[in-house]
Design an enzyme around this catalytic site. Structure first.
Site, PDB file in Angstrom:
ATOM      1  N   ARG A  39      -0.462   8.969 -14.147  1.00  0.00           N
ATOM      2  CA  ARG A  39      -1.344   7.868 -13.737  1.00  0.00           C
ATOM      3  C   ARG A  39      -2.241   8.364 -12.612  1.00  0.00           C
ATOM      4  NH1 ARG A  39       1.598   3.571 -10.570  1.00  0.00           N
ATOM      5  NH2 ARG A  39       0.356   4.403  -8.853  1.00  0.00           N
ATOM      6  N   HIS A  92      -1.537   1.691  -9.687  1.00  0.00           N
ATOM      7  CA  HIS A  92      -0.855   0.847 -10.678  1.00  0.00           C
ATOM      8  C   HIS A  92      -1.792  -0.275 -11.090  1.00  0.00           C
ATOM      9  CE1 HIS A  92       1.844  -1.942 -12.595  1.00  0.00           C
ATOM     10  NE2 HIS A  92       1.633  -2.819 -11.650  1.00  0.00           N
ATOM     11  N   TYR A 111       2.076   6.116  -1.198  1.00  0.00           N
ATOM     12  CA  TYR A 111       3.374   6.606  -1.684  1.00  0.00           C
ATOM     13  C   TYR A 111       3.286   7.893  -2.495  1.00  0.00           C
ATOM     14  CZ  TYR A 111       1.579   3.760  -5.579  1.00  0.00           C
ATOM     15  OH  TYR A 111       0.787   3.216  -6.557  1.00  0.00           O
TER      16      TYR A 111
END
Lengths: 321, 355
Positions: free
Chosen positions: B255, B259, B268
């Site tokens: 990815r 998100h 993160y």
């Protein structure tokens, strides 16, 4: 023919399977075993393993797969062995079955009937006596039906399998074999979304459904009061008109259900009466219901479940108010 | 005595490497030059559409958006391997699948603008609408596959799930259900390494996600998810084998974006991680292959970009001209209009829907 509710539902399922090849039953132990209450007895032998499907022990996939079948043009009738085991499939019902029509503006629909036994009174173990009707009734897009006897059970089920919506069909275990009544052998339908006035009366209106219909009838007979008894039959969507009409006639209302009092169906009925018929009332609305607690173990259930005596006492109080 | 109760392994394959070099032994025979170019163009279109919706969201012209940047090969490879009659069960990130399968782009944009009308499925689309609750779409895929088998239709249901979604009970239940009834079901794990902020290695101790199918007794394979040909071949093989039961495919991808637009991956995700994956970009390697073969050049690239931007801009304009009808909320709850819901609709309308 005289039938109990088990035979009446079996007969309805038999007719549904016979009339429509897209109808399949799926669930745990429903095939060879005929279901833990024998409701599906003999149907696998008659219609085969691909139409009466014994599934793995996994409730979410029973409902989830049934949704998939419905989306693909079938009309599944999943069975969850007890309503207490259906919570794990709640997400499938709430997040998907109830929403497909709405979220796709009618381009995808979920015609299916989820059958599950509800209610106590048969001295069953924990989790086998739940009354979760409002958990489903709060969810727009689901229809929630709870019959109170063999005739209604068969007719409501045959109507449910003709609808293009997801129907949660709650079968009170206590009534399964409690009594027999005359039930036609062939097909007939009982309207969904319409309450049944079981007894005309003018002194008070008693609004109830499912397991509580029988004790209400007994209490009224014993007291010899001129009560109007309404069996809701469909919990959601509610038949408000029939209830309001009765309230206008009697001015006194008692609501009876086995499910817990707090936030129960009685609260919904009472709120609608307060909104739309407050000035017709001659006394405050009364409710008799299960206590607001987890359903007790079998040895305690008799202390918790509403019974004829509690209903009779409430009738006395309401009529003297 | 001790004997082996079970022995198994998971195959991994790649057809086209990061430099656009082909393993001829695995190259799908029905992929000719024109199909390669077409697949490449769809990857470009998907990426351009993705960038456009992300930009609309940043301007307040779209609702929360889940970008598909970096995962295009999974969608395009799968979509091209599927037949018209095969059924698509998405989660919420398979943008390329919608694009290839002919979902109108303006409707797709409308969905991300927050209108249910964008979730309406066109006739003959053979797919479901977007499914947000992670993993919950999988049992529905199994049920659709059951219906195909029951009706003796030559069709397969392909259900997408993310790496995080494989931790859900519904994922296991659906593979188990498919295995028991030997359903024409393909579970396609789009392993993009991140479930919002949770990296793949913290999601499960399982060495591969593909091996989760072993417990369900079904075929399973892991492929390079940034290689559209590997995904194509895996899906094609699974379709050919569907009469024998389900296949679980793990497509290993990354990815590259967030998100959704509501989180910031820099919080993160190690920068080096994303940088390393940039070298494995699914589009770059196909361009290298096509350029080497003389099937593509900068002029064609520029022309394709211009045409696609025009197509996207037209779709955006159409989506933005959409006029909502609040009555449609009320009128699609049931197959009929319950009296009590009608009262609510009438009251809302009488109050001009609170405006």
């Amino acid at each position: 023919m005289q039938m109990n509710m088990v035979s009446a539902i079996n007969s309805a399922l038999d007719i549904a399977l016979k009339e429509n090849d897209d109808v399949v039953l799926l669930g745990e132990d429903i095939g060879k075993d005929g279901g833990v209450f024998r409701v599906t007895e003999g149907l696998m032998a008659k219609y085969g393993e691909d139409r009466v499907v014994d599934t793995p022990l996994a409730e979410s996939s029973i409902i989830g797969a049934a949704i998939g079948m419905a989306l693909a043009g079938m009309h599944p009738i999943p069975e969850i062995q007890f309503a207490g085991f259906m919570y794990i499939a709640y997400d499938q019902l709430v997040s998907h079955a109830a929403r497909f029509r709405s979220r796709t503006r009618g381009t995808l629909t979920v015609p299916m009937v989820v059958r599950t036994p509800v209610g106590g009174g048969v001295r069953a173990l924990e989790h086998h006596s739940e009354n979760p009707e409002v958990l489903y009734s709060h969810i727009g897009g689901l229809i929630v039906v709870e019959p109170s006897g063999p005739y209604d059970a068969k007719g409501l089920l045959l109507k449910a399998v003709k609808m293009q919506d997801p129907v949660v069909f709650l079968e009170p275990t206590r009534i399964y074999r409690l009594f027999r009544e005359e039930v036609p052998d062939g097909s007939y339908e009982v309207e969904i979304g319409k309450a049944n006035v079981l007894r005309q009366g003018s002194a008070l209106s008693i609004i109830t459904y499912g397991t509580m219909v029988q004790p209400v009838k007994n209490a009224v007979e014993k007291k010899g009061v001129d009560a109007e008894i309404i069996d809701m039959r469909t919990i959601n969507p509610i038949d408000e008109a029939t209830i309001l009409e009765s309230v206008k006639k009697t001015g006194r209302v008692l609501i009876v259900h086995e499910a817990p009092l707090s936030y129960g169906a009685g609260a919904e009925v009472a709120a609608r009466i307060a909104e739309k018929a407050l000035y017709e009332l001659q006394a405050p609305v009364m409710r008799v219901a299960g206590p607001s607690m987890p359903y007790p173990f079998p040895a305690y259930e008799g202390y918790a479940t509403p019974n004829e005596k509690r209903i009779g006492d409430a009738i006395d109080k309401l009529l003297s108010a | 005595m001790i004997s082996k109760a079970y022995e198994g392994s998971i195959d991994y394959f790649q057809v086209m490497d990061e430099g656009g070099n082909i393993d001829q032994s695995l190259f799908p025979k029905d992929v000719d030059d024109s199909k390669m170019v077409s697949m490449y163009k769809y990857m470009l279109l998907t990426r351009a559409l993705d960038a456009k919706i992300l930009s609309l969201q940043r301007q307040g012209r779209a609702a929360t958006y889940a970008p598909s940047l970096g995962e295009e090969a999974v969608h395009i490879g799968c979509a091209f391997a599927m037949r018209k009659q095969d059924f698509f069960v998405p989660n919420f990130r398979q943008h390329g699948m919608y694009v290839v399968r002919g979902f109108p782009l303006d409707r797709f944009i409308l969905y991300w603008k927050g209108f249910e009308e964008g979730d309406a499925v066109p006739q003959g689309f053979n797919g479901l609408s977007v499914s947000v609750p992670v993993g919950s779409q999988m049992p529905q895929g199994a049920g659709i596959a059951y219906a195909f088998k029951y009706k003796k239709r030559d069709a397969v249901a392909i259900a997408f799930v993310g790496d995080g979604g494989t931790s859900e009970g519904d994922f296991y239940e659906s593979m188990n259900f498919g295995g028991v009834f030997k359903l024409p079901l393909i579970g396609l794990i789009e392993n993009n390494q991140w479930a919002i902020s949770m990296p793949r290695n913290k999601q499960t101790a399982s060495k591969t996600l593909a091996q989760k199918g072993i417990a369900a007794g079904i075929a399973c394979v892991q492929v390079d998810g940034n290689d559209m040909l590997a995904v194509y071949k895996a899906v094609q093989d699974a379709i050919a084998n569907a009469k024998n039961g389900p296949t679980l495919i793990e497509a290993v991808t990354y990815r590259m974006g967030m998100h959704t637009t509501s989180d910031d991956p820099t919080k993160y995700r190690p920068d080096a991680d994303a940088e390393a994956w940039k070298k494995k970009d699914p589009i770059v390697r196909v361009r290298a292959y096509l350029t080497k073969k003389g099937l593509w050049n900068d002029v064609m690239e520029q022309q394709a970009n211009e045409e696609q931007l025009k197509q996207i801009d037209e779709a955006v304009a159409k989506a933005e001209a959409f006029k909502p009808d609040p009555k449609s909320m009320f009128e699609n709850v049931y197959s009929f209009m319950p009296e009590v819901l009608k009262q609510e609709e009438d009251a809302a309308e009488a109050a001009n829907f609170w405006r």
